[in-house]
Design a protein around this motif. Sequence first.
Motif, PDB file in Angstrom:
ATOM      1  N   VAL A 168       0.849  -1.186   0.000  1.00 39.25           N
ATOM      2  CA  VAL A 168       0.000   0.000   0.000  1.00 39.25           C
ATOM      3  C   VAL A 168       0.887   1.238   0.000  1.00 39.25           C
ATOM      4  O   VAL A 168       1.937   1.274   0.647  1.00 39.25           O
ATOM      5  CB  VAL A 168      -0.963   0.007   1.211  1.00 39.25           C
ATOM      6  CG1 VAL A 168      -0.210   0.063   2.530  1.00 39.25           C
ATOM      7  CG2 VAL A 168      -1.941   1.165   1.123  1.00 39.25           C
ATOM      8  N   LEU A 169       0.472   2.239  -0.776  1.00 45.66           N
ATOM      9  CA  LEU A 169       1.196   3.496  -0.872  1.00 45.66           C
ATOM     10  C   LEU A 169       0.352   4.620  -0.291  1.00 45.66           C
ATOM     11  O   LEU A 169      -0.876   4.543  -0.239  1.00 45.66           O
ATOM     12  CB  LEU A 169       1.528   3.824  -2.334  1.00 45.66           C
ATOM     13  CG  LEU A 169       2.250   2.768  -3.155  1.00 45.66           C
ATOM     14  CD1 LEU A 169       2.489   3.284  -4.576  1.00 45.66           C
ATOM     15  CD2 LEU A 169       3.559   2.365  -2.496  1.00 45.66           C
ATOM     16  N   GLY A 170       1.027   5.664   0.121  1.00 44.87           N
ATOM     17  CA  GLY A 170       0.357   6.868   0.583  1.00 44.87           C
ATOM     18  C   GLY A 170       1.110   8.080   0.075  1.00 44.87           C
ATOM     19  O   GLY A 170       2.340   8.064   0.020  1.00 44.87           O
ATOM     20  N   LYS A 171       0.392   9.095  -0.357  1.00 48.62           N
ATOM     21  CA  LYS A 171       1.015  10.325  -0.844  1.00 48.62           C
ATOM     22  C   LYS A 171       0.680  11.458   0.108  1.00 48.62           C
ATOM     23  O   LYS A 171      -0.442  11.563   0.602  1.00 48.62           O
ATOM     24  CB  LYS A 171       0.502  10.680  -2.247  1.00 48.62           C
ATOM     25  CG  LYS A 171       0.803   9.653  -3.315  1.00 48.62           C
ATOM     26  CD  LYS A 171       0.239  10.111  -4.657  1.00 48.62           C
ATOM     27  CE  LYS A 171       0.469   9.087  -5.751  1.00 48.62           C
ATOM     28  NZ  LYS A 171      -0.099   9.555  -7.057  1.00 48.62           N
ATOM     29  N   MET A 172       1.655  12.309   0.359  1.00 51.55           N
ATOM     30  CA  MET A 172       1.424  13.487   1.182  1.00 51.55           C
ATOM     31  C   MET A 172       2.168  14.669   0.584  1.00 51.55           C
ATOM     32  O   MET A 172       3.190  14.504  -0.090  1.00 51.55           O
ATOM     33  CB  MET A 172       1.888  13.243   2.615  1.00 51.55           C
ATOM     34  CG  MET A 172       3.369  12.961   2.772  1.00 51.55           C
ATOM     35  SD  MET A 172       3.816  12.396   4.434  1.00 51.55           S
ATOM     36  CE  MET A 172       3.321  10.674   4.364  1.00 51.55           C
ATOM     37  N   ALA A 173       1.624  15.851   0.791  1.00 50.90           N
ATOM     38  CA  ALA A 173       2.300  17.049   0.315  1.00 50.90           C
ATOM     39  C   ALA A 173       3.689  17.115   0.945  1.00 50.90           C
ATOM     40  O   ALA A 173       3.855  16.830   2.137  1.00 50.90           O
ATOM     41  CB  ALA A 173       1.493  18.291   0.670  1.00 50.90           C
ATOM     42  N   ALA A 174       4.688  17.468   0.141  1.00 51.64           N
ATOM     43  CA  ALA A 174       6.074  17.436   0.613  1.00 51.64           C
ATOM     44  C   ALA A 174       6.302  18.341   1.814  1.00 51.64           C
ATOM     45  O   ALA A 174       7.169  18.060   2.648  1.00 51.64           O
ATOM     46  CB  ALA A 174       7.010  17.825  -0.530  1.00 51.64           C
ATOM     47  N   ASP A 175       5.526  19.429   1.914  1.00 54.42           N
ATOM     48  CA  ASP A 175       5.735  20.345   3.031  1.00 54.42           C
ATOM     49  C   ASP A 175       4.988  19.924   4.294  1.00 54.42           C
ATOM     50  O   ASP A 175       5.107  20.570   5.332  1.00 54.42           O
ATOM     51  CB  ASP A 175       5.345  21.773   2.645  1.00 54.42           C
ATOM     52  CG  ASP A 175       3.896  21.870   2.171  1.00 54.42           C
ATOM     53  OD1 ASP A 175       3.254  20.824   2.043  1.00 54.42           O
ATOM     54  OD2 ASP A 175       3.435  23.001   1.919  1.00 54.42           O
ATOM     55  N   ARG A 176       4.229  18.828   4.235  1.00 57.11           N
ATOM     56  CA  ARG A 176       3.533  18.337   5.431  1.00 57.11           C
ATOM     57  C   ARG A 176       4.449  17.408   6.221  1.00 57.11           C
ATOM     58  O   ARG A 176       4.188  16.224   6.402  1.00 57.11           O
ATOM     59  CB  ARG A 176       2.241  17.618   5.029  1.00 57.11           C
ATOM     60  CG  ARG A 176       1.132  18.513   4.536  1.00 57.11           C
ATOM     61  CD  ARG A 176       0.636  19.439   5.635  1.00 57.11           C
ATOM     62  NE  ARG A 176       0.246  18.740   6.858  1.00 57.11           N
ATOM     63  CZ  ARG A 176      -0.954  18.220   7.069  1.00 57.11           C
ATOM     64  NH1 ARG A 176      -1.892  18.318   6.140  1.00 57.11           N
ATOM     65  NH2 ARG A 176      -1.226  17.614   8.218  1.00 57.11           N
ATOM     66  N   ARG A 177       5.519  17.981   6.739  1.00 58.89           N
ATOM     67  CA  ARG A 177       6.480  17.178   7.498  1.00 58.89           C
ATOM     68  C   ARG A 177       5.896  16.682   8.814  1.00 58.89           C
ATOM     69  O   ARG A 177       6.423  15.749   9.414  1.00 58.89           O
ATOM     70  CB  ARG A 177       7.748  17.992   7.742  1.00 58.89           C
ATOM     71  CG  ARG A 177       8.614  18.160   6.484  1.00 58.89           C
ATOM     72  CD  ARG A 177       9.823  19.000   6.736  1.00 58.89           C
ATOM     73  NE  ARG A 177       9.467  20.405   6.953  1.00 58.89           N
ATOM     74  CZ  ARG A 177      10.345  21.387   7.126  1.00 58.89           C
ATOM     75  NH1 ARG A 177      11.633  21.116   7.116  1.00 58.89           N
ATOM     76  NH2 ARG A 177       9.940  22.622   7.299  1.00 58.89           N
ATOM     77  N   ASP A 178       4.799  17.309   9.262  1.00 56.19           N
ATOM     78  CA  ASP A 178       4.161  16.853  10.491  1.00 56.19           C
ATOM     79  C   ASP A 178       3.559  15.460  10.344  1.00 56.19           C
ATOM     80  O   ASP A 178       3.351  14.758  11.341  1.00 56.19           O
ATOM     81  CB  ASP A 178       3.074  17.842  10.916  1.00 56.19           C
ATOM     82  CG  ASP A 178       2.011  18.028   9.825  1.00 56.19           C
ATOM     83  OD1 ASP A 178       2.407  18.385   8.693  1.00 56.19           O
ATOM     84  OD2 ASP A 178       0.814  17.819  10.099  1.00 56.19           O
ATOM     85  N   LEU A 179       3.285  15.051   9.089  1.00 60.09           N
ATOM     86  CA  LEU A 179       2.705  13.730   8.860  1.00 60.09           C
ATOM     87  C   LEU A 179       3.748  12.615   8.888  1.00 60.09           C
ATOM     88  O   LEU A 179       3.400  11.449   9.071  1.00 60.09           O
ATOM     89  CB  LEU A 179       1.970  13.706   7.525  1.00 60.09           C
ATOM     90  CG  LEU A 179       0.736  14.588   7.405  1.00 60.09           C
ATOM     91  CD1 LEU A 179       0.170  14.512   5.986  1.00 60.09           C
ATOM     92  CD2 LEU A 179      -0.328  14.187   8.421  1.00 60.09           C
ATOM     93  N   VAL A 180       5.017  12.967   8.705  1.00 61.35           N
ATOM     94  CA  VAL A 180       6.068  11.940   8.635  1.00 61.35           C
ATOM     95  C   VAL A 180       6.135  11.115   9.918  1.00 61.35           C
ATOM     96  O   VAL A 180       6.101   9.871   9.865  1.00 61.35           O
ATOM     97  CB  VAL A 180       7.426  12.577   8.290  1.00 61.35           C
ATOM     98  CG1 VAL A 180       8.532  11.527   8.359  1.00 61.35           C
ATOM     99  CG2 VAL A 180       7.378  13.212   6.904  1.00 61.35           C
ATOM    100  N   PRO A 181       6.218  11.728  11.107  1.00 59.91           N
ATOM    101  CA  PRO A 181       6.275  10.889  12.314  1.00 59.91           C
ATOM    102  C   PRO A 181       5.003  10.091  12.553  1.00 59.91           C
ATOM    103  O   PRO A 181       5.041   9.003  13.133  1.00 59.91           O
ATOM    104  CB  PRO A 181       6.514  11.910  13.446  1.00 59.91           C
ATOM    105  CG  PRO A 181       6.103  13.228  12.896  1.00 59.91           C
ATOM    106  CD  PRO A 181       6.379  13.164  11.428  1.00 59.91           C
ATOM    107  N   VAL A 182       3.861  10.597  12.084  1.00 62.34           N
ATOM    108  CA  VAL A 182       2.606   9.860  12.244  1.00 62.34           C
ATOM    109  C   VAL A 182       2.658   8.558  11.453  1.00 62.34           C
ATOM    110  O   VAL A 182       2.396   7.469  11.981  1.00 62.34           O
ATOM    111  CB  VAL A 182       1.402  10.715  11.785  1.00 62.34           C
ATOM    112  CG1 VAL A 182       0.127   9.882  11.829  1.00 62.34           C
ATOM    113  CG2 VAL A 182       1.269  11.961  12.647  1.00 62.34           C
TER     114      VAL A 182
END
Length: 249
Positions: A168-182
Amino acid sequence: MGGDHPSPVQVNLVSIGQRRSRRAMIRRMGRASRRRAEVRRRPVRSTSSATLRPLSPADLSAVRDLLVGTVEVRDLRHLDLYLEAPSPANRYGIGLAAEEDGEVVGAACGAGIALGLAGMPISEEEVQHRIGLVDFLTVHVEHRRQGLGARLHDALLNGLRDSGHRLVLGKMAADRRDLVPVYTHWGWSVGARGAGVVVDFLGDPIALAEEPTLRVAWKSLTPGVHLAPLGRLGVPAVTGVFYKRPTTA
């Protein structure tokens, strides 16, 4: 940082004659950093009592409202993909709603990726069946930090796994670094900005979602899928997604 505080570059350029002021600014910056850390460490509230169920046509308007500011849904028919049972017709799509006191307070949807490349060694339907994409996962602001996002995440991935997806893949806006630790906490591998992810298509490494404005995360849904060097150049690729065809004598 707030407007009263100089940036780190500005602090480094403060002259010797302003050292006292510089120390004061650094102390203020330190307090601001501690406040941000306290925000990150805020305890999770009481566990959500929302019920998870399949998405229904009556939920679509509420889901569109939940997505305001993140995903634009101009036509509710675009969400029909997630209303049927997983099948080739809807790219093995799955839609979930979280309901509490008769109100939709969260939703998660995903389906097989739509990928059509000339000369691909694997059919488009097989790709859709084996590689899923989390299209969105959203929780109403008043119901966050109660574990509801994690419940939706786990239920969606279980559904994708049960329908045959192996990655499974997920895409996030590159500037949403807050999502990385989640996503890291949820067991995903999160790539660098614009790097996409390389997948082994039966010996042929193909890079997916190489977009400069995005960051791509991936997660294995089965023990056989993992990152490994591929080919003579040892390109790191996610392997084990597709079943190898038996060789003929």
